[in-house]
Design a protein around this motif. Structure first.
Motif, PDB file in Angstrom:
ATOM      1  N   ARG A 214       2.769  -4.288   4.172  1.00 26.14           N
ATOM      2  CA  ARG A 214       4.149  -3.551   3.515  1.00 26.14           C
ATOM      3  C   ARG A 214       3.666  -2.436   2.969  1.00 26.14           C
ATOM      4  N   ALA A 215       4.127  -1.143   3.351  1.00 22.67           N
ATOM      5  CA  ALA A 215       3.892  -0.118   3.154  1.00 22.67           C
ATOM      6  C   ALA A 215       4.829   0.770   2.503  1.00 22.67           C
ATOM      7  N   LEU A 216       4.457   1.641   1.432  1.00 25.03           N
ATOM      8  CA  LEU A 216       5.578   2.638   0.966  1.00 25.03           C
ATOM      9  C   LEU A 216       5.044   4.004   1.186  1.00 25.03           C
ATOM     10  N   ILE A 217       6.030   4.760   1.989  1.00 26.22           N
ATOM     11  CA  ILE A 217       5.506   6.017   2.268  1.00 26.22           C
ATOM     12  C   ILE A 217       6.170   7.333   1.533  1.00 26.22           C
ATOM     13  N   THR A 218       5.407   8.136   1.118  1.00 29.71           N
ATOM     14  CA  THR A 218       6.009   9.225   0.150  1.00 29.71           C
ATOM     15  C   THR A 218       6.727  10.247   0.976  1.00 29.71           C
ATOM     16  N   HIS A 219       5.987  10.558   2.178  1.00 30.35           N
ATOM     17  CA  HIS A 219       7.047  11.468   2.967  1.00 30.35           C
ATOM     18  C   HIS A 219       6.453  11.453   4.294  1.00 30.35           C
ATOM     19  N   GLY A 220       7.089  12.213   5.470  1.00 31.51           N
ATOM     20  CA  GLY A 220       7.167  11.979   6.912  1.00 31.51           C
ATOM     21  C   GLY A 220       5.970  12.763   7.391  1.00 31.51           C
ATOM     22  N   HIS A 221       4.992  13.452   6.874  1.00 33.00           N
ATOM     23  CA  HIS A 221       3.815  14.328   7.561  1.00 33.00           C
ATOM     24  C   HIS A 221       3.148  13.145   8.122  1.00 33.00           C
ATOM     25  N   SER A 222       2.492  13.246   9.282  1.00 35.71           N
ATOM     26  CA  SER A 222       1.744  12.233  10.085  1.00 35.71           C
ATOM     27  C   SER A 222       0.650  11.851   9.365  1.00 35.71           C
ATOM     28  N   ASP A 223       0.000  12.594   8.218  1.00 41.72           N
ATOM     29  CA  ASP A 223      -1.260  11.994   7.742  1.00 41.72           C
ATOM     30  C   ASP A 223      -0.981  11.042   6.755  1.00 41.72           C
ATOM     31  N   HIS A 224       0.457  10.910   6.188  1.00 41.64           N
ATOM     32  CA  HIS A 224       0.873  10.092   5.153  1.00 41.64           C
ATOM     33  C   HIS A 224       1.841   8.959   5.927  1.00 41.64           C
ATOM     34  N   ALA A 225       2.410   9.428   6.881  1.00 41.85           N
ATOM     35  CA  ALA A 225       3.445   8.111   7.632  1.00 41.85           C
ATOM     36  C   ALA A 225       2.867   7.881   9.007  1.00 41.85           C
ATOM     37  N   ARG A 226       2.355   6.824   8.962  1.00 39.07           N
ATOM     38  CA  ARG A 226       1.893   6.342  10.291  1.00 39.07           C
ATOM     39  C   ARG A 226       2.382   5.256  10.799  1.00 39.07           C
ATOM     40  N   ALA A 227       2.347   4.956  12.050  1.00 35.57           N
ATOM     41  CA  ALA A 227       2.933   3.676  12.754  1.00 35.57           C
ATOM     42  C   ALA A 227       2.302   2.397  12.646  1.00 35.57           C
ATOM     43  N   GLY A 228       2.971   1.352  12.882  1.00 36.30           N
ATOM     44  CA  GLY A 228       2.253   0.081  13.164  1.00 36.30           C
ATOM     45  C   GLY A 228       2.422  -0.948  11.849  1.00 36.30           C
TER      46      GLY A 228
ATOM     47  N   GLY B 167       4.040  -3.473   8.896  1.00 34.42           N
ATOM     48  CA  GLY B 167       4.848  -4.500   8.912  1.00 34.42           C
ATOM     49  C   GLY B 167       6.255  -4.292   8.422  1.00 34.42           C
ATOM     50  N   ALA B 168       6.182  -4.017   7.048  1.00 39.64           N
ATOM     51  CA  ALA B 168       7.551  -3.545   6.489  1.00 39.64           C
ATOM     52  C   ALA B 168       7.349  -2.247   5.838  1.00 39.64           C
ATOM     53  N   VAL B 169       8.326  -1.105   5.922  1.00 42.45           N
ATOM     54  CA  VAL B 169       8.175   0.154   5.570  1.00 42.45           C
ATOM     55  C   VAL B 169       9.369   0.177   4.472  1.00 42.45           C
ATOM     56  N   LEU B 170       9.082   0.945   3.130  1.00 47.24           N
ATOM     57  CA  LEU B 170       9.909   1.254   2.434  1.00 47.24           C
ATOM     58  C   LEU B 170       9.725   2.895   2.187  1.00 47.24           C
ATOM     59  N   ALA B 171      10.817   3.692   2.295  1.00 50.85           N
ATOM     60  CA  ALA B 171      10.953   4.921   2.242  1.00 50.85           C
ATOM     61  C   ALA B 171      12.061   5.605   1.942  1.00 50.85           C
ATOM     62  N   THR B 172      12.357   6.632   1.791  1.00 47.78           N
ATOM     63  CA  THR B 172      13.656   7.667   1.668  1.00 47.78           C
ATOM     64  C   THR B 172      14.241   7.492   3.156  1.00 47.78           C
ATOM     65  N   GLN B 173      15.798   7.638   3.295  1.00 48.12           N
ATOM     66  CA  GLN B 173      16.043   7.544   4.758  1.00 48.12           C
ATOM     67  C   GLN B 173      15.567   8.535   5.568  1.00 48.12           C
ATOM     68  N   GLU B 174      15.470   9.908   4.887  1.00 49.62           N
ATOM     69  CA  GLU B 174      14.960  10.811   5.596  1.00 49.62           C
ATOM     70  C   GLU B 174      13.327  10.655   6.379  1.00 49.62           C
TER      71      GLU B 174
ATOM     72  N   HIS C 158       0.766  -1.148  -0.111  1.00 53.14           N
ATOM     73  CA  HIS C 158      -0.032  -0.067   0.090  1.00 53.14           C
ATOM     74  C   HIS C 158       0.872   1.221   0.103  1.00 53.14           C
ATOM     75  N   ILE C 159       0.347   2.226  -0.504  1.00 48.36           N
ATOM     76  CA  ILE C 159       1.208   3.653  -0.696  1.00 48.36           C
ATOM     77  C   ILE C 159       0.449   4.441   0.373  1.00 48.36           C
ATOM     78  N   ASP C 160       1.245   4.984   1.272  1.00 50.21           N
ATOM     79  CA  ASP C 160       0.716   5.962   2.617  1.00 50.21           C
ATOM     80  C   ASP C 160      -0.509   5.412   3.155  1.00 50.21           C
ATOM     81  N   PRO C 161      -0.744   4.042   3.624  1.00 52.02           N
ATOM     82  CA  PRO C 161      -1.588   3.540   4.199  1.00 52.02           C
ATOM     83  C   PRO C 161      -2.016   4.256   5.636  1.00 52.02           C
ATOM     84  N   VAL C 162      -3.481   4.575   6.003  1.00 53.37           N
ATOM     85  CA  VAL C 162      -3.916   4.955   6.950  1.00 53.37           C
ATOM     86  C   VAL C 162      -4.385   4.036   8.039  1.00 53.37           C
ATOM     87  N   ARG C 163      -4.217   2.851   7.848  1.00 53.90           N
ATOM     88  CA  ARG C 163      -4.474   1.584   8.751  1.00 53.90           C
ATOM     89  C   ARG C 163      -3.186   0.840   8.307  1.00 53.90           C
TER      90      ARG C 163
END
Lengths: 550, 376
Positions: free
Chosen positions: B52-66, B68-75, B43-48
């Motif tokens: 496996r999640a791919l995260i576009t950026h660190g804002h809390s509405d896109h990047a959530r905790a919990g 399994g596996a997260v793929l994102a930039t180092q930052e 999923h991309i930027d999943p809210v639940r």
């Protein structure tokens, strides 16, 4: 234009009076003639040109943008001028020598002579040349809807501050000046003589009273004062004088110096002798003074119909005489001015203008009794329109502003109810971190038993300390939030009772409770009182009947 | 814009009888958890929470905790760690801009989105169809992050936060000059600038420095960690001080402080002398929005593309199909259709409030509130 637009933009957001003045002074200081003069004219409402109609603005944008996109945008922004200013397409001006954006002077002088048919094309050219803020200000200016929270008085105060002068001086010469006020700015900057007032009907800054407190009486000698009723109308200054051709001219000013003659043409013929009366505007029917609620029907009218004039006959009750023909009386003590006033009103001999009667008293107890019962103390059937008594030192000159000591107002005790705090909203400016706007309600019957119904809103009357206490209470007892509004707990045994003081009641179909309060304010916090013991709507209904007889 | 090479797969879609194995919606589709890629198993930027999640950026509405596996930039991974702690996911993998990773049947690459430090557009290619999920993006200059990269594609998923033609952000440097002019005019007052804690605050500071402002800049407690992180990543922000230690009101006269937007109308502001409340946001373009928030000095500085940016980017990707998400979808969808592009709103919920949860991370601020005050 862009600099004026920046000023308007900043003023529109600034809540503090002193900060507004500071912004204005900075603008007047760094802007050259004649731009700043036209800005002063725009802010004081002294510009006159035919305003553009909203339909014209709408046509301009729909010729240039997708109407559907305009629709979405207008829905979102909610203001026509602003929507158009923001979405106006970037102009594709040919060549590199784009014309500079118009100055405020360009705009004002062009509009003065522009024909109606040429207006759309001219507006479009300007809109092409200006930036977003410039376009917004231009559209506000040409539609005549500035509304940025600046009074003419404040603009004049700022202009005066530029030259370290008193705003009263500008006020006195104001109606003899005209945009772009080159002579005024020359004087303010010490480059020219003080402009001579050639206005036959100048406004004189008004003298105001302080509210008297119980403790003040101990230091005051009743013999030094005379008393009059404080009439619940509109304080005005009625000025008449001869113009250059020898014709009599008359003007009516509000207490802040706004020219309100246009709203009361029926009073003008009565002002047929040169002089300046300080008085109260009232509606009289068959010699009886009507309440403020009745007078209100005549306020803020654009068109004054013959019907309105007949149904709400206007009247001036004279308190003071500031000038008699060319004689300035303001330096004289009150007793002498009063003698001049009595003679002046006698000479006028006009049914629409009469004297404010004196209230005789020998000591403060007498006056307290008169204030408590104006009906039997001389006000008779007009007692309902009396909101208290005015005390004026017999030896005091007429001083502009609100000097402490010579004049006091002693209002009748306000009406009081105990109501329950229901909703709270954040204040503005300095108060934006406080919940300082309160909606309160009283109990009423409903199918589900007793419930609270909102009866009013108040945002002052409390001390700073009390504000902190209520703020804390609101934060701890919020049950729900709707945007900026907090729903505060209000159950029979849980909640905060506010003692609310107010001046009057009116029927109001806009309120669920059916009544509206005049001038409500928080007079006390009743931490001691459980909400179930707060007042009921029936109490207000009874008060309403005894106040209005309806 | 350079690099635009329209790809012509859109023509296939015109044939309604086309029953190929891979329609765009077979590659990516909105589900309640977010944007789901079945053939890639993520999923991309999943809210639940997802596997496996791919995260576009660190804002809390896109990047959530919990997850399994997260793929994102180092930052982005670092920012998630700062906000949620070490164990925000079972496993993490960092990806650099331009690096290709195969997941199931798809190839995935990340490209700079110009939104905040570490922000990425995620490109998903399956067979010869490429979909780019832009997350949040802007095409305007930002000294604190890599510039937006245009990725030609068949389907472009665009945000629409400022998807109305009334939103044109103009030059951020001009807005910062407005702030500096105000600070000069009111030297006895404090200037309080509301800005999202992640990205906007650091951009405003960097712009202030570029404008020559070299006095210390003060920070609300909720911004310290993330701002320090920007500095650690080599973004020069000059001297920064916590507001926390300031005991006297007068010491804050003439200063500029950055705070999360929600704090600028909070009891926290009572420590400042007659504060001028500013807010750096694209929303400040609209007066009613600014007035509603009690803002005295609106600064139109946005980390999202404005109307011109959105429409120019959409055109430049060469995509024949546009999916529009979070924001003013209707107007942008309408615009796409007038340009002959297939467009539809994508029903994704849970995005838009970038600062949600940021102030909850306040550190060291609670004890400074009036006695007995609790955060509601």
């Amino acid at each position: 234009m862009n600099r004026f637009a920046e000023l308007l933009d900043r003023l529109a957001y600034e809540p503090g009076r002193n900060n507004k003045i500071k912004l204005l002074v900075a603008y007047f200081g760094e802007t050259e003639d004649p731009d700043r003069g036209y800005a002063l004219a725009a802010l004081t409402g002294a510009l006159s040109f035919k305003h553009a109609k909203p339909g014209l603005i709408r046509d301009l944008i729909t010729e240039r943008a997708d109407p559907a996109l305009f629709g979405y945008s207008y829905d979102y922004v909610g203001d026509l001028s602003e929507t158009v200013a923001l979405m106006w397409p970037k102009a594709e001006l040919p060549g590199h020598n784009n014309p500079p954006p118009p100055t405020l002077t360009d705009v004002v002088t062009t509009l003065r002579t522009l024909g109606k048919a040429e207006l759309p094309a001219q507006l479009a050219r300007w809109l092409d040349e200006l930036d977003e803020t410039g376009r917004w200000a231009l559209l506000k200016l040409v539609t005549g809807a500035m509304r940025i929270g600046i009074s003419a008085r404040l603009a004049k105060t700022a202009a005066a501050a530029l030259g370290d002068k008193d705003a009263h001086e500008i006020e006195l010469m104001w109606h003899g000046l005209s945009p772009p006020y080159l002579d005024l700015f020359a004087w303010l900057e010490g480059r020219g003589d003080k402009p001579v007032n050639s206005d036959p009907t100048p406004f004189r800054p008004v003298m105001l009273a302080h509210a008297i407190e119980d403790g003040d009486f101990a230091n005051l000698d009743a013999a030094d004062f005379s008393a009059e009723w404080k009439w619940d109308g509109i304080r005005v200054q009625a000025v008449a004088g001869h113009d250059a051709r020898g014709h009599i001219q008359a003007r009516l000013y509000s207490r802040t110096g706004e020219d309100i003659t246009g709203s009361f043409p029926d009073l003008v013929p009565s002002l047929h002798l040169p002089g300046a009366i300080d008085g109260e505007l009232l509606v009289l029917r068959e010699g009886r003074v009507q309440t403020f609620n009745v007078l209100q029907q005549r306020l803020n009218r654009k068109v004054v119909s013959p019907k309105l004039i007949k149904e709400f006959p206007i009247h001036l009750r004279a308190y003071d005489l500031l000038g008699d023909d060319a004689n300035d009386l303001r330096e004289l003590p009150f007793t002498e001015r009063r003698a001049h006033l009595e003679a002046f009103v006698a000479r006028l001999d006009d049914p629409r203008i009469d004297l404010s009667p004196m209230v005789p008293f020998a000591n403060w107890e007498d006056l307290a009794a008169a204030r408590a019962d104006p009906k039997s103390a001389g006000a008779g059937n007009d007692a309902d329109a009396v909101e208290g008594v005015m005390l004026k030192r017999r030896d005091a000159p007429y001083l502009p502003g609100r000097p402490k000591g010579p004049w006091w107002k002693w209002k009748r005790d306000p009406h009081i109810i105990d109501a329950v705090l229901m909703y709270a909203q954040r204040g503005h400016g300095k108060r934006s971190s406080y919940y300082s706007d309160y909606t309160f309600g009283v109990w009423t019957h409903s199918e589900a038993g007793d419930e609270l119904v909102p009866v009013g809103k108040a945002y002052f009357g409390f001390t700073d300390e009390e504000l902190l206490q209520i703020d804390r209470f609101v934060r701890r007892n919020t049950t729900e939030k709707f945007g900026p509004v907090r729903h505060v707990v209000h159950e029979p045994d849980q909640g905060l009772v506010l003692e609310v003081a107010f001046e009057g009641l009116q029927r109001s179909p806009r309120h669920k409770s059916g009544v509206a309060m005049r001038f409500p304010r928080i007079s006390r916090l009743r931490w001691d009182k459980p909400p179930r013991e707060a007042d009921r709507l029936e109490t207000l209904e009874r008060m309403l009947i005894s106040m209005t007889g309806s | 814009m350079p690099g635009s090479s329209p790809r012509m797969t859109a023509k296939h879609r015109g044939e309604s009888a086309y029953i190929g194995p891979m329609r765009p919606q077979d590659i990516l589709m909105p589900v309640p958890a977010g944007l789901c890629c079945k053939p890639g198993g993520f999923h991309i930027d999943p809210v639940r929470p997802v596997e496996r999640a791919l995260i576009t950026h660190g804002h809390s509405d896109h990047a959530r905790a919990g997850h399994g596996a997260v793929l994102a930039t180092q930052e982005t991974l670092d920012m998630m760690r700062l906000r949620y702690g070490e164990n925000f996911a079972d496993s993490v993998q960092a990806i650099t801009y331009g690096e290709e990773i195969r997941l199931g049947d798809v190839a995935v690459t990340f490209h700079p989105a110009g939104h905040v430090l570490g922000s990425a557009q995620i490109s998903v290619t399956c067979k010869d169809t490429r979909i780019v999920a832009s997350g949040d993006y802007k095409d305007a200059r930002d000294p604190t992050c890599a510039p937006f990269e245009l990725v030609p594609c068949d389907v472009f998923i665009t945000e629409a936060t400022f998807g109305l033609p009334v939103f044109r952000h103009g030059d951020a440097a001009g807005e910062v000059n407005k702030l500096l002019a105000s600070a000069k005019l009111f030297p006895e007052r404090a200037h309080l600038v509301g800005a999202y804690s992640l990205g906007k605050a650091q951009r405003v500071i960097a712009l202030l420095r570029e404008a020559g402002y070299d006095a210390p800049i003060y920070l609300h407690g909720a911004m310290e960690k993330i701002t320090n992180y920007y500095q650690e990543r080599g973004i020069p922000l000059g001297e920064l001080r916590p507001v926390r230690g300031m005991k006297k009101k007068a010491e804050l006269a003439g200063t500029i402080t950055l705070a999360p937007p929600s704090a600028t109308s909070d009891v926290w502001t009572r420590r400042f002398p007659d504060p001028v409340t500013a807010f750096a946001s694209g929303w400040m373009r609209v007066r009613a929005r600014a007035r509603q928030g009690g803002i005295e000095l609106p600064l139109v500085i946005s980390d999202h593309a404005d109307w011109d940016g959105l429409t120019a980017t959409i055109t430049a990707t060469g995509a024949g199909e546009i999916w529009v998400t979070h924001g003013q979808e209707d107007a942008l969808v309408h615009w796409c259709k007038t340009r002959g592009l297939a467009a539809r709103p994508l029903d994704l919920v849970g995005y838009g409030d970038e600062d949600e949860g940021e102030t909850a991370a306040i550190t060291g601020e609670v004890e400074a509130q009036p006695e007995g005050e609790t955060k509601a």
